[in-house]
Design a protein around this motif. Structure first.
Motif, PDB file in Angstrom:
ATOM      1  N   ILE A 122     -18.089 -12.673 -24.566  1.00 12.38           N
ATOM      2  CA  ILE A 122     -17.679 -13.942 -25.127  1.00 12.38           C
ATOM      3  C   ILE A 122     -16.208 -14.203 -25.314  1.00 12.38           C
ATOM      4  CG2 ILE A 122     -18.095 -15.162 -27.563  1.00 12.38           C
ATOM      5  CD1 ILE A 122     -20.929 -14.129 -27.572  1.00 12.38           C
TER       6      ILE A 122
ATOM      7  N   ARG B 164     -31.684 -14.813 -22.737  1.00  5.40           N
ATOM      8  CA  ARG B 164     -30.857 -15.215 -23.862  1.00  5.40           C
ATOM      9  C   ARG B 164     -31.566 -16.152 -24.823  1.00  5.40           C
ATOM     10  NH1 ARG B 164     -24.907 -16.437 -21.849  1.00  5.40           N
ATOM     11  NH2 ARG B 164     -24.285 -14.317 -21.107  1.00  5.40           N
TER      12      ARG B 164
ATOM     13  N   ASP C 118     -29.136 -24.029 -20.174  1.00  4.95           N
ATOM     14  CA  ASP C 118     -29.471 -23.731 -21.467  1.00  4.95           C
ATOM     15  C   ASP C 118     -29.435 -22.297 -21.349  1.00  4.95           C
ATOM     16  OD1 ASP C 118     -30.264 -25.688 -23.515  1.00  4.95           O
ATOM     17  OD2 ASP C 118     -31.862 -26.062 -22.140  1.00  4.95           O
ATOM     18  N   GLY C 119     -28.413 -21.475 -22.557  1.00  2.00           N
ATOM     19  CA  GLY C 119     -28.427 -20.216 -22.717  1.00  2.00           C
ATOM     20  C   GLY C 119     -27.100 -19.672 -21.859  1.00  2.00           C
ATOM     21  N   CYS C 120     -26.132 -20.583 -21.348  1.00  2.63           N
ATOM     22  CA  CYS C 120     -25.152 -20.232 -20.581  1.00  2.63           C
ATOM     23  C   CYS C 120     -24.050 -19.721 -21.515  1.00  2.63           C
ATOM     24  CB  CYS C 120     -24.948 -21.375 -19.635  1.00  2.63           C
ATOM     25  SG  CYS C 120     -24.182 -22.798 -20.379  1.00  2.63           S
ATOM     26  N   GLY C 121     -24.200 -20.281 -22.757  1.00  3.07           N
ATOM     27  CA  GLY C 121     -22.963 -19.901 -23.928  1.00  3.07           C
ATOM     28  C   GLY C 121     -22.124 -21.269 -24.365  1.00  3.07           C
ATOM     29  N   LYS C 122     -22.582 -22.466 -23.852  1.00  8.16           N
ATOM     30  CA  LYS C 122     -21.624 -23.477 -24.012  1.00  8.16           C
ATOM     31  C   LYS C 122     -21.431 -23.776 -25.636  1.00  8.16           C
ATOM     32  CE  LYS C 122     -25.320 -26.299 -22.323  1.00  8.16           C
ATOM     33  NZ  LYS C 122     -26.039 -26.316 -23.854  1.00  8.16           N
ATOM     34  N   SER C 123     -22.699 -23.758 -26.412  1.00  8.92           N
ATOM     35  CA  SER C 123     -22.223 -23.964 -27.675  1.00  8.92           C
ATOM     36  C   SER C 123     -21.532 -22.799 -28.628  1.00  8.92           C
ATOM     37  CB  SER C 123     -23.730 -24.095 -28.400  1.00  8.92           C
ATOM     38  OG  SER C 123     -24.874 -23.942 -27.900  1.00  8.92           O
ATOM     39  N   THR C 124     -21.643 -21.640 -27.915  1.00 10.27           N
ATOM     40  CA  THR C 124     -20.772 -20.583 -28.643  1.00 10.27           C
ATOM     41  C   THR C 124     -19.412 -20.785 -28.105  1.00 10.27           C
ATOM     42  OG1 THR C 124     -22.673 -19.049 -27.951  1.00 10.27           O
ATOM     43  CG2 THR C 124     -20.410 -18.156 -28.149  1.00 10.27           C
TER      44      THR C 124
ATOM     45  N   ASP D 124     -20.940 -31.114 -26.144  1.00  3.84           N
ATOM     46  CA  ASP D 124     -21.606 -30.298 -25.515  1.00  3.84           C
ATOM     47  C   ASP D 124     -22.482 -31.043 -24.542  1.00  3.84           C
ATOM     48  OD1 ASP D 124     -24.012 -28.732 -25.018  1.00  3.84           O
ATOM     49  OD2 ASP D 124     -23.847 -27.692 -27.158  1.00  3.84           O
TER      50      ASP D 124
ATOM     51  N   MET E 160     -33.134 -15.405 -28.742  1.00  4.91           N
ATOM     52  CA  MET E 160     -33.012 -16.365 -29.720  1.00  4.91           C
ATOM     53  C   MET E 160     -34.315 -16.818 -30.506  1.00  4.91           C
ATOM     54  SD  MET E 160     -30.042 -18.870 -28.384  1.00  4.91           S
ATOM     55  CE  MET E 160     -29.590 -19.912 -29.864  1.00  4.91           C
TER      56      MET E 160
ATOM     57  N   GLY F 232     -20.133 -17.060 -16.973  1.00  4.15           N
ATOM     58  CA  GLY F 232     -20.826 -17.158 -18.113  1.00  4.15           C
ATOM     59  C   GLY F 232     -21.508 -15.846 -18.550  1.00  4.15           C
TER      60      GLY F 232
ATOM     61  N   ARG G 119     -19.695 -12.788 -18.519  1.00  2.27           N
ATOM     62  CA  ARG G 119     -18.495 -12.033 -19.091  1.00  2.27           C
ATOM     63  C   ARG G 119     -18.578 -11.837 -20.576  1.00  2.27           C
ATOM     64  NH1 ARG G 119     -13.391 -13.925 -15.763  1.00  2.27           N
ATOM     65  NH2 ARG G 119     -12.177 -12.279 -16.935  1.00  2.27           N
TER      66      ARG G 119
HETATM   67  P1  ADP Z   1     -26.257 -22.813 -24.949  1.00  2.00           P
HETATM   68  O1  ADP Z   1     -25.554 -23.739 -26.116  1.00  2.00           O
HETATM   69  O2  ADP Z   1     -25.395 -22.794 -23.605  1.00  2.00           O
HETATM   70  O3  ADP Z   1     -27.565 -22.998 -24.804  1.00  2.00           O
HETATM   71  P2  ADP Z   1     -25.604 -20.539 -26.749  1.00  2.00           P
HETATM   72  O4  ADP Z   1     -24.011 -20.692 -27.077  1.00  2.00           O
HETATM   73  O5  ADP Z   1     -26.389 -21.113 -28.022  1.00  2.00           O
HETATM   74  O6  ADP Z   1     -26.243 -21.347 -25.193  1.00  2.00           O
HETATM   75  O7  ADP Z   1     -25.924 -19.086 -26.530  1.00  2.00           O
HETATM   76  C1  ADP Z   1     -27.245 -18.588 -26.100  1.00  2.00           C
HETATM   77  C2  ADP Z   1     -27.412 -17.204 -26.700  1.00  2.00           C
HETATM   78  O8  ADP Z   1     -26.714 -16.247 -25.936  1.00  2.00           O
HETATM   79  C3  ADP Z   1     -26.575 -17.084 -28.210  1.00  2.00           C
HETATM   80  O9  ADP Z   1     -27.632 -15.882 -28.875  1.00  2.00           O
HETATM   81  C4  ADP Z   1     -25.511 -16.602 -27.927  1.00  2.00           C
HETATM   82  O10 ADP Z   1     -24.925 -15.531 -28.997  1.00  2.00           O
HETATM   83  C5  ADP Z   1     -25.390 -15.654 -26.617  1.00  2.00           C
HETATM   84  N1  ADP Z   1     -24.500 -15.389 -25.860  1.00  2.00           N
HETATM   85  C6  ADP Z   1     -23.583 -16.862 -25.541  1.00  2.00           C
HETATM   86  N2  ADP Z   1     -22.448 -16.215 -24.999  1.00  2.00           N
HETATM   87  C7  ADP Z   1     -22.907 -15.084 -24.413  1.00  2.00           C
HETATM   88  C8  ADP Z   1     -22.000 -13.912 -23.597  1.00  2.00           C
HETATM   89  N3  ADP Z   1     -21.032 -14.278 -23.015  1.00  2.00           N
HETATM   90  N4  ADP Z   1     -22.625 -12.866 -23.666  1.00  2.00           N
HETATM   91  C9  ADP Z   1     -23.799 -12.328 -23.918  1.00  2.00           C
HETATM   92  N5  ADP Z   1     -24.415 -13.304 -24.980  1.00  2.00           N
HETATM   93  C10 ADP Z   1     -23.967 -14.470 -24.891  1.00  2.00           C
END
Ligand code: ADP
Length: 212
Positions: A191, A145, A12-18, A95, A149, A187, A189
Protein backbone atom coordinates in the motif's frame (compact mmCIF):
# COMPACT_ATOMS: atom_id res chain seq x y z
CA UNK A 1 -3.88 27.73 -8.08
CA UNK A 2 -6.20 26.03 -10.52
CA UNK A 3 -8.04 22.91 -9.43
CA UNK A 4 -7.21 19.40 -10.57
CA UNK A 5 -9.14 16.26 -11.29
CA UNK A 6 -7.65 12.82 -10.57
CA UNK A 7 -9.55 9.56 -10.99
CA UNK A 8 -8.89 6.16 -9.42
CA UNK A 9 -9.80 3.07 -11.42
CA UNK A 10 -9.62 -0.70 -11.48
CA UNK A 11 -11.69 -3.77 -10.67
CA UNK A 12 -13.23 -4.10 -7.19
CA UNK A 13 -10.66 -4.88 -4.53
CA UNK A 14 -7.78 -3.41 -6.59
CA UNK A 15 -7.19 -0.89 -3.78
CA UNK A 16 -8.54 2.27 -5.40
CA UNK A 17 -10.44 3.53 -2.33
CA UNK A 18 -7.43 2.79 -0.11
CA UNK A 19 -5.20 4.82 -2.44
CA UNK A 20 -7.73 7.60 -2.76
CA UNK A 21 -7.82 7.99 1.04
CA UNK A 22 -4.01 7.94 1.19
CA UNK A 23 -3.75 10.65 -1.45
CA UNK A 24 -6.42 12.76 0.26
CA UNK A 25 -4.65 12.62 3.61
CA UNK A 26 -1.28 13.53 2.00
CA UNK A 27 -2.88 16.53 0.31
CA UNK A 28 -4.73 17.62 3.46
CA UNK A 29 -1.49 17.47 5.44
CA UNK A 30 0.04 19.78 2.82
CA UNK A 31 -2.88 22.19 3.32
CA UNK A 32 -4.31 21.64 -0.16
CA UNK A 33 -8.11 21.75 -0.52
CA UNK A 34 -9.39 18.30 -1.50
CA UNK A 35 -12.74 16.88 -2.52
CA UNK A 36 -13.21 13.11 -2.33
CA UNK A 37 -16.07 11.76 -4.38
CA UNK A 38 -17.19 8.65 -6.23
CA UNK A 39 -19.02 7.27 -9.23
CA UNK A 40 -21.72 6.37 -9.64
CA UNK A 41 -22.79 8.88 -6.99
CA UNK A 42 -21.38 12.03 -5.44
CA UNK A 43 -24.63 14.03 -5.46
CA UNK A 44 -28.09 13.32 -4.08
CA UNK A 45 -29.53 12.45 -7.50
CA UNK A 46 -26.51 10.40 -8.58
CA UNK A 47 -26.47 8.46 -5.27
CA UNK A 48 -30.12 7.50 -5.92
CA UNK A 49 -29.11 6.23 -9.37
CA UNK A 50 -26.25 4.30 -7.69
CA UNK A 51 -28.78 2.49 -5.48
CA UNK A 52 -30.64 1.29 -8.59
CA UNK A 53 -27.39 0.24 -10.29
CA UNK A 54 -25.96 -1.83 -7.44
CA UNK A 55 -29.14 -3.36 -6.02
CA UNK A 56 -28.97 -7.17 -6.44
CA UNK A 57 -32.79 -7.02 -6.91
CA UNK A 58 -32.26 -5.43 -10.34
CA UNK A 59 -30.68 -8.48 -11.95
CA UNK A 60 -32.95 -8.13 -15.02
CA UNK A 61 -31.37 -4.75 -15.95
CA UNK A 62 -30.39 -4.67 -19.63
CA UNK A 63 -26.98 -3.36 -20.73
CA UNK A 64 -28.45 -0.30 -22.46
CA UNK A 65 -30.32 0.73 -19.30
CA UNK A 66 -27.16 0.16 -17.22
CA UNK A 67 -25.06 2.40 -19.51
CA UNK A 68 -27.60 5.23 -19.55
CA UNK A 69 -27.97 5.18 -15.77
CA UNK A 70 -24.19 5.44 -15.28
CA UNK A 71 -24.05 8.32 -17.74
CA UNK A 72 -27.06 10.07 -16.20
CA UNK A 73 -25.35 9.91 -12.80
CA UNK A 74 -22.10 11.22 -14.33
CA UNK A 75 -23.78 14.14 -16.10
CA UNK A 76 -25.25 15.32 -12.79
CA UNK A 77 -22.05 14.69 -10.79
CA UNK A 78 -19.81 16.57 -13.24
CA UNK A 79 -21.99 19.68 -13.40
CA UNK A 80 -23.22 19.83 -9.80
CA UNK A 81 -20.04 18.89 -7.97
CA UNK A 82 -16.83 18.27 -9.93
CA UNK A 83 -16.65 21.34 -12.18
CA UNK A 84 -17.64 23.84 -9.44
CA UNK A 85 -14.91 22.37 -7.17
CA UNK A 86 -12.23 22.52 -9.88
CA UNK A 87 -13.23 26.14 -10.57
CA UNK A 88 -12.66 26.95 -6.88
CA UNK A 89 -9.11 25.55 -7.00
CA UNK A 90 -9.90 22.26 -5.26
CA UNK A 91 -8.10 18.97 -6.04
CA UNK A 92 -10.89 16.51 -6.86
CA UNK A 93 -10.21 12.81 -6.26
CA UNK A 94 -12.86 10.55 -7.75
CA UNK A 95 -13.34 6.81 -7.22
CA UNK A 96 -14.05 5.68 -10.81
CA UNK A 97 -14.99 7.83 -13.83
CA UNK A 98 -15.05 7.43 -17.60
CA UNK A 99 -12.45 4.63 -17.86
CA UNK A 100 -14.89 2.47 -15.86
CA UNK A 101 -17.48 2.95 -18.62
CA UNK A 102 -14.98 1.97 -21.30
CA UNK A 103 -13.72 -1.03 -19.29
CA UNK A 104 -17.06 -2.36 -17.95
CA UNK A 105 -19.51 -1.48 -20.72
CA UNK A 106 -16.93 -1.72 -23.52
CA UNK A 107 -14.66 -4.64 -22.67
CA UNK A 108 -17.03 -6.27 -20.13
CA UNK A 109 -20.39 -5.96 -21.93
CA UNK A 110 -19.04 -5.76 -25.50
CA UNK A 111 -20.32 -2.29 -26.48
CA UNK A 112 -18.46 -0.28 -29.12
CA UNK A 113 -15.72 1.90 -27.63
CA UNK A 114 -16.24 4.54 -30.29
CA UNK A 115 -19.92 4.82 -29.35
CA UNK A 116 -19.09 4.86 -25.64
CA UNK A 117 -16.60 7.69 -26.12
CA UNK A 118 -19.28 9.74 -27.88
CA UNK A 119 -22.03 9.28 -25.31
CA UNK A 120 -19.57 9.68 -22.46
CA UNK A 121 -18.46 13.00 -23.99
CA UNK A 122 -22.10 14.11 -23.93
CA UNK A 123 -22.36 13.17 -20.24
CA UNK A 124 -19.10 14.86 -19.18
CA UNK A 125 -19.44 17.90 -21.45
CA UNK A 126 -15.81 17.19 -22.38
CA UNK A 127 -14.36 17.27 -18.86
CA UNK A 128 -11.26 15.06 -18.72
CA UNK A 129 -9.27 13.92 -15.69
CA UNK A 130 -5.75 15.40 -15.39
CA UNK A 131 -4.59 11.87 -14.65
CA UNK A 132 -6.30 8.49 -14.25
CA UNK A 133 -4.63 6.04 -11.88
CA UNK A 134 -5.40 2.43 -12.84
CA UNK A 135 -4.60 -0.19 -10.20
CA UNK A 136 -3.97 -3.53 -11.84
CA UNK A 137 -4.59 -6.78 -9.95
CA UNK A 138 -5.55 -10.28 -11.14
CA UNK A 139 -9.22 -11.14 -10.52
CA UNK A 140 -8.16 -13.81 -7.97
CA UNK A 141 -6.48 -11.12 -5.84
CA UNK A 142 -9.57 -8.94 -6.13
CA UNK A 143 -11.83 -11.87 -5.08
CA UNK A 144 -9.60 -12.77 -2.13
CA UNK A 145 -9.54 -9.18 -0.87
CA UNK A 146 -13.32 -8.81 -1.23
CA UNK A 147 -13.87 -12.08 0.64
CA UNK A 148 -11.52 -10.97 3.41
CA UNK A 149 -13.56 -7.80 3.77
CA UNK A 150 -16.68 -10.00 4.09
CA UNK A 151 -18.42 -7.80 1.52
CA UNK A 152 -21.78 -8.96 0.14
CA UNK A 153 -21.82 -9.14 -3.65
CA UNK A 154 -23.67 -6.33 -5.40
CA UNK A 155 -25.42 -6.67 -8.80
CA UNK A 156 -22.18 -6.23 -10.78
CA UNK A 157 -20.07 -8.41 -8.52
CA UNK A 158 -22.45 -11.29 -9.26
CA UNK A 159 -20.79 -11.60 -12.69
CA UNK A 160 -18.28 -14.44 -13.11
CA UNK A 161 -14.49 -14.14 -12.98
CA UNK A 162 -14.20 -14.12 -16.82
CA UNK A 163 -16.16 -10.82 -16.78
CA UNK A 164 -13.58 -9.33 -14.39
CA UNK A 165 -10.70 -10.79 -16.43
CA UNK A 166 -12.05 -8.99 -19.52
CA UNK A 167 -12.36 -5.75 -17.57
CA UNK A 168 -8.86 -6.02 -16.15
CA UNK A 169 -7.52 -6.59 -19.67
CA UNK A 170 -9.63 -3.66 -20.87
CA UNK A 171 -8.15 -1.33 -18.27
CA UNK A 172 -4.64 -2.39 -19.31
CA UNK A 173 -5.43 -1.70 -22.98
CA UNK A 174 -6.91 1.71 -22.09
CA UNK A 175 -3.75 2.62 -20.15
CA UNK A 176 -1.57 1.49 -23.04
CA UNK A 177 -3.58 3.54 -25.54
CA UNK A 178 -3.38 6.72 -23.44
CA UNK A 179 0.00 6.82 -21.67
CA UNK A 180 -0.30 10.61 -21.23
CA UNK A 181 -3.63 10.47 -19.43
CA UNK A 182 -3.36 7.17 -17.53
CA UNK A 183 -0.88 5.68 -15.10
CA UNK A 184 -1.06 1.90 -14.76
CA UNK A 185 0.18 0.72 -11.36
CA UNK A 186 0.72 -2.82 -10.10
CA UNK A 187 -1.96 -3.01 -7.39
CA UNK A 188 -0.39 -6.07 -5.74
CA UNK A 189 2.50 -3.99 -4.38
CA UNK A 190 2.58 -2.69 -0.81
CA UNK A 191 0.00 0.00 0.00
CA UNK A 192 2.77 2.47 0.97
CA UNK A 193 4.78 1.86 -2.18
CA UNK A 194 1.74 2.49 -4.35
CA UNK A 195 0.75 5.65 -2.50
CA UNK A 196 4.27 7.04 -3.05
CA UNK A 197 3.88 6.55 -6.81
CA UNK A 198 0.45 8.20 -6.80
CA UNK A 199 1.53 11.13 -4.67
CA UNK A 200 4.64 11.75 -6.75
CA UNK A 201 2.49 12.01 -9.86
CA UNK A 202 -0.08 14.30 -8.20
CA UNK A 203 2.72 16.53 -6.90
CA UNK A 204 4.19 16.86 -10.37
CA UNK A 205 0.90 18.34 -11.56
CA UNK A 206 0.60 20.67 -8.56
CA UNK A 207 4.17 21.91 -8.92
CA UNK A 208 3.82 22.54 -12.63
CA UNK A 209 0.72 24.65 -11.90
CA UNK A 210 2.63 26.72 -9.33
CA UNK A 211 5.34 27.48 -11.89
CA UNK A 212 2.79 28.84 -14.37
P1 ADP B 1 -11.46 -1.04 -4.01
O1 ADP B 1 -11.84 0.35 -3.59
O2 ADP B 1 -10.63 -1.04 -5.24
O3 ADP B 1 -12.63 -1.97 -4.12
P2 ADP B 1 -10.18 -1.22 -1.42
O4 ADP B 1 -9.27 -0.05 -1.43
O5 ADP B 1 -11.47 -1.10 -0.66
O6 ADP B 1 -10.51 -1.67 -2.92
O7 ADP B 1 -9.34 -2.49 -0.94
C1 ADP B 1 -9.94 -3.77 -0.79
C2 ADP B 1 -9.23 -4.51 0.35
O8 ADP B 1 -7.89 -4.78 -0.02
C3 ADP B 1 -9.17 -3.72 1.66
O9 ADP B 1 -9.32 -4.63 2.72
C4 ADP B 1 -7.78 -3.11 1.63
O10 ADP B 1 -7.26 -2.89 2.94
C5 ADP B 1 -6.98 -4.19 0.91
N1 ADP B 1 -5.88 -3.62 0.12
C6 ADP B 1 -5.91 -2.47 -0.61
N2 ADP B 1 -4.71 -2.27 -1.21
C7 ADP B 1 -3.93 -3.31 -0.88
C8 ADP B 1 -2.56 -3.69 -1.19
N3 ADP B 1 -1.80 -2.94 -1.99
N4 ADP B 1 -2.09 -4.83 -0.66
C9 ADP B 1 -2.87 -5.61 0.14
N5 ADP B 1 -4.15 -5.32 0.48
C10 ADP B 1 -4.68 -4.19 -0.02
Amino acid sequence: MRGFFFTFEGIDGCGKSTQLKEAASHLEKDGIPVLVTREPGGTQIAEKIREILISPENSEMVNECELLLYLAARAQHVREKIIPAIKKGVVVLCDRFQEATFAYQGFGRGMSLEFLQKVNGFATGGLMPDCTFIFDVPSEVSCRRMEMMGKKRDRLEQNGSDFFDRIRKGYRILAEKDPEGCLLIDGSREIGEISEIVYKKINKFLKSALLK
